[in-house]
Design an enzyme around this catalytic site. Structure first.
Site, PDB file in Angstrom:
ATOM      1  CB  SER A 179      -0.888  -0.002   1.237  1.00  0.00           C
ATOM      2  OG  SER A 179      -1.647   1.179   1.251  1.00  0.00           O
ATOM      3  N   GLY A 180       0.622   2.143  -0.944  1.00  0.00           N
ATOM      4  CA  GLY A 180       1.402   3.373  -1.012  1.00  0.00           C
ATOM      5  C   GLY A 180       2.637   3.272  -1.897  1.00  0.00           C
ATOM      6  CB  THR A 184      -3.510   3.624  -7.956  1.00  0.00           C
ATOM      7  OG1 THR A 184      -3.984   2.537  -7.157  1.00  0.00           O
ATOM      8  CG2 THR A 184      -4.678   4.291  -8.627  1.00  0.00           C
ATOM      9  CG  ASN A 225      -1.753   5.703  -0.680  1.00  0.00           C
ATOM     10  OD1 ASN A 225      -1.742   6.912  -0.885  1.00  0.00           O
ATOM     11  ND2 ASN A 225      -1.840   4.798  -1.652  1.00  0.00           N
ATOM     12  CB  SER A 228      -5.212   3.660   0.544  1.00  0.00           C
ATOM     13  OG  SER A 228      -5.003   2.278   0.522  1.00  0.00           O
ATOM     14  CB  SER A 229      -6.899   1.244  -4.463  1.00  0.00           C
ATOM     15  OG  SER A 229      -6.029   2.064  -5.182  1.00  0.00           O
ATOM     16  N   GLY A 452      -1.402  -5.151  -2.561  1.00  0.00           N
ATOM     17  CA  GLY A 452      -0.259  -6.019  -2.289  1.00  0.00           C
ATOM     18  C   GLY A 452      -0.425  -6.739  -0.961  1.00  0.00           C
ATOM     19  CD  GLU A 454      -3.536  -4.689   3.130  1.00  0.00           C
ATOM     20  OE1 GLU A 454      -4.379  -5.171   3.907  1.00  0.00           O
ATOM     21  OE2 GLU A 454      -3.738  -3.669   2.461  1.00  0.00           O
TER      22      GLU A 454
END
Ligand code: ATP
Ligand code: MG
Length: 760
Positions: A179-180, A184, A225, A228-229, A452, A454
């Site tokens: 994440s981050g 995206t 993030n 974040s998606s 991704g 986690e």
């Protein structure tokens, strides 16, 4: 191997750093070469360049750049590359391929805003957390003309287009990372390039406009993030025979619904809520009875309303414009906003105790009446849905009154369902608008942007699903890069020392095995009315302890050894999240609404609606009474995805987050290293280099270079011709191998032949 070091002619002969770095077999080739500098690992874990001053016995004295002198065990020194290799744009070019060398190379480039680096076939992207001058039309043009060949997302997208046309095979760009890390953004950059090259029909603008919409409804500020998606996304972009974009299709995975009703301190719910509150026009505000974000309980709990540098009101305008472009009518847009306001007002619905058994009823206040008005239902029916539950027991229906926690659950479940349905409805509208035209060729490039791996302090059902997905994707990656590679050598009878790589099949079996796997057992327990998170945990421990990837922990926890590391999951909430039941009363309520969106939501839910628990609830078979669990639906989606990707030529992009504070210019070695290990980048480089990356069939080779032969052996078979060419050009035996059907070359070998051919 472990010889005693000594100084010869001022150069150092070093022992192999076997003990620490056994996996880098290629260092052996260089072990006795002249090495001037070494990587020294400091107690902090960071690596620094050092020069060896002296060596005695097992120890060496090294000097660090700042002048510090350190005594270390010689075996822990890792050879460094000569300065001339600083910042090479493909890690494969490094002479010494060890972890510090890779880390240093990426850092060297990162410091000069060269955030992209190749690792053999994989593109590594290090998040700059600032604007870098690498994008836009002039850069796109440079990659299109191939006047710029440095690693870039554009180059990947360009290759994908060319290979799609040349090989007539669909392509995929698979983007992964924490994440981050920049997935995206990377996906958008790839889309930009495809749109620029395949544009013309205008549909490319629509495709690009799906981004602000999906981000508004599916992204949120998290601690990791700001954007974040909270869903996975696959966008399939279709092309016509002439290479022009003809349409697209978006598929989403596992939206994080829970965020709608609760989120952690410092995080936010979905952007669109704040954008609506900040940007709605006075007329719209009045229609929706909208107040400010601070007035809504769902948004209050995390105590965070804004994001640095983001103007929510402005974004709202951008979202409505994007909705216009993908043909969501103004009327529908208003319905969408009404649903959002209904969700917010639902969160403000409160309850009062009505009897001495602690049963409750919703308070008849502004919140309740606004919700009723916004979704278009009778206020009494709404009240009923939030305070009573009809239960079917055999042939009777009994009415159960709800206690406060049950009523809150019912309310939150309704809010989450409305939001999730709204999200999927929007995706459907987008797909209608982008629908591939009649003149489809079936050629497409898919871009996958999916969460991704986690691993947090506390990991729940969401991490369980996400990590399972990553396990599958990792296998795809492995299969593609390693297994296929190896198999090709073996199939062609090539003597190639087998390279061990981590296969994660064992972990995947732990998830997927029937009937005794994590997913099956979870589903089974979810169908038992008396199943609890504790009985689930016990069941897992009872049946799965034999798998080496599984470990039962105390209480309700268990640990899985994923390819990227161990993760401990807490089963708390697993069953409920997996069942994801919306009570039939709520579905009935929605279907009775006068507004068209709630009706549409209800019918989409009725397809999988719940029935009283009789027998296996989740058995496959398509009957409408059998509702699929969340995990099973996710698994099915994932299998479909893998099947789709399986028919494409994949291109992998690994995004790396250089620090945890979203700040430019900060490169934390330890953090980067851990990500490089998790995504297999280090293994890829090693394997690609140690093999024979260039291959050509005997026929093709003979055809291509046969005319360069001095003696004519035209009558001979392709293999003999090929061997004759190899001899004539004095290609060293260790630089190639002759397989049953193909010739295999080490990096760079074919260059000499190509040069001669081009001169002739
Ligand atoms: P998540 O899994 O949480 O959705 P992600 O991998 O999709 O994370 P992004 O949202 O793409 O991460 O990136 C996070 C932030 O990093 C972006 O908002 C942007 O500020 C910055 N960023 C990422 N890539 C780039 C880039 N190429 N150039 C400039 N900034 C970038
Ligand atoms: Mg994202």
């Amino acid at each position: 191997n472990g010889e005693v070091s000594s100084l010869v002619d001022g150069d150092l002969i070093v022992p192999l750093p076997q003990s620490t770095d056994r996996r880098w077999s290629d260092t052996s080739v260089y072990a006795r070469k002249k090495v001037l500098q070494f990587w020294v690992q400091l107690p902090s874990g960071n690596w620094e360049l050092g020069k060896v001053l002296s060596t005695s016995g097992e120890e060496s004295v090294v000097k660090l750049p700042e002048g510090n002198v350190l005594k270390v065990i010689s075996e822990t020194l890792v050879p460094a590359n000569p300065d001339i290799l600083d910042g090479v744009d493909d890690l494969m070019q490094l002479s010494y391929l060890n972890e510090p060398a890779v880390l240093y190379n990426l850092e060297y480039r990162y410091n000069q805003d060269m955030i992209y680096t190749k690792a053999g076939p994989v593109l590594v992207a290090v998040n700059p957390f600032k604007e870098v001058p690498l994008y836009g039309n002039s850069n796109i043009e440079a990659y299109r003309k191939r006047s710029n060949e440095s690693p870039h997302v554009y180059a990947i997208a360009d290759t994908a287009i060319r290979e799609m046309i040349r090989d007539e095979v669909n392509q995929s760009i698979i983007i992964s990372g924490e994440s981050g890390a920049g997935k995206t953004e990377t996906a958008k950059i790839a889309m930009q390039y495809l749109a620029a090259l395949g544009g013309g029909s205008g549909i490319e603008y629509e495709i690009l406009k799906t981004n602000p919409i999906l981000e508004a409804f599916g992204n949120a500020k998290t601690l990791r993030n700001d954007n974040s998606s909270r869903f996975g996304k696959l966008i399939e972009i279709h092309f016509s025979e002439t290479g022009k974009i003809s349409g697209a299709k978006v598929q989403t995975f596992l939206l994080e619904k829970s965020r709608v009703v609760q989120c952690a301190e410092g995080e936010r719910s979905y952007h669109i809520f704040y954008q609506l509150c900040a940007g709605a026009s006075p007329t719209l505000r009045e229609k929706l009875n909208l107040t400010s974000a601070e007035e809504y309980k769902y948004l209050q709990q995390s105590n965070c309303y804004s994001i640095n540098g983001v103007d929510d009101a402005e974004r709202f305008q951008a979202v409505t414009e994007a909705l216009d472009i993908v043909h969501v009518s103004k009327e529908d847009q208003e319905s969408v906003f009404a649903m959002l306001a209904a969700v917010l007002w639902l969160g403000n619905v409160s309850f009062t105790v009505i009897d001495n058994e602690n049963h409750v009823e919703p308070e008849e206040d502004e919140s309740l009446s606004t919700v009723a008005k916004l979704i278009g239902c009778n206020i009494n029916e709404l009240k009923l849905a939030l305070s009573k539950r009809n239960m079917k027991v055999r042939n009777d229906t009994i009415v159960q009154k709800l206690t406060l926690p049950q009523a809150i659950d019912a309310r939150d479940a309704l809010a989450k369902s409305i939001y999730a349905c709204l999200f999927y409805w929007l995706v459907e509208q987008i797909n209608k608008s982008l629908a591939v035209g009649k003149r489809r060729t079936g050629r497409s490039i898919s871009i996958l942007d999916i969460y991704g791996f986690e691993s947090f302090d506390k990991n729940s059902f969401e991490q369980f699903c996400i990590n399972y997905a990553n396990e599958r994707l990792q296998q795809h990656f492995n299969r593609h890069l390693f297994k296929l590679e190896q198999e090709e050598y073996i199939q062609d009878g090539i003597d190639w020392t087998r390279v061990d790589f981590e296969d994660n099949q064992n972990c995947l079996s732990l998830f997927e095995k029937k009937p005794l796997g994590l997913l099956s057992l979870l589903d089974e327990e979810s169908t038992f009315p008396n199943g609890t998170d504790l009985t689930l945990a016990n069941k897992l421990k009872e049946h799965l302890s034999a798998n080496s990837c599984f470990r039962g922990d105390r209480g309700k926890a268990f640990t899985v050894s994923h390819y990227a590391g161990e993760v401990t999951y807490e089963t708390t909430g697993f069953l409920e999240k997996n069942r994801d039941l919306l009570h039939s009363d709520s579905i009935k309520l929605l279907s009775s609404c006068s507004c068209h969106l709630p009706q549409a939501f209800a019918s989409s839910m009725l397809i999988h609606s719940e029935k009283p628990v009789v027998g296996p609830l989740y058995k496959a078979g398509g009957a409408d009474s059998q509702r699929l669990s969340v995990a099973t639906k996710f698994k099915d989606q994932l299998f479909q995805l893998m099947q789709r990707l399986g028919n494409t030529t994949p291109h992998f992009i690994r995004c790396i987050k250089p620090n945890n504070v979203q700040s430019p210019g900060l490169y934390e070695q330890g953090l980067v290293l851990q990500q490089l290990r998790c995504c297999g980048v280090l293994e890829v480089v090693r394997i690609s280099r140690s093999g024979f990356p260039t291959r050509m069939s005997h026929q093709k080779f003979a055809r291509r270079y046969g005319f360069l032969l001095l003696e004519s052996i035209a009558a001979k078979d392709p293999l003999s011709v090929s061997v004759a060419i190899l001899h004539q050009f004095n290609i060293l035996p260790e630089m190639y191998q002759v397989g049953y059907t193909k010739l295999f070359f080490r990096t760079g070998q074919i260059g000499v032949l190509e040069d001669t051919r081009n001169r002739t």
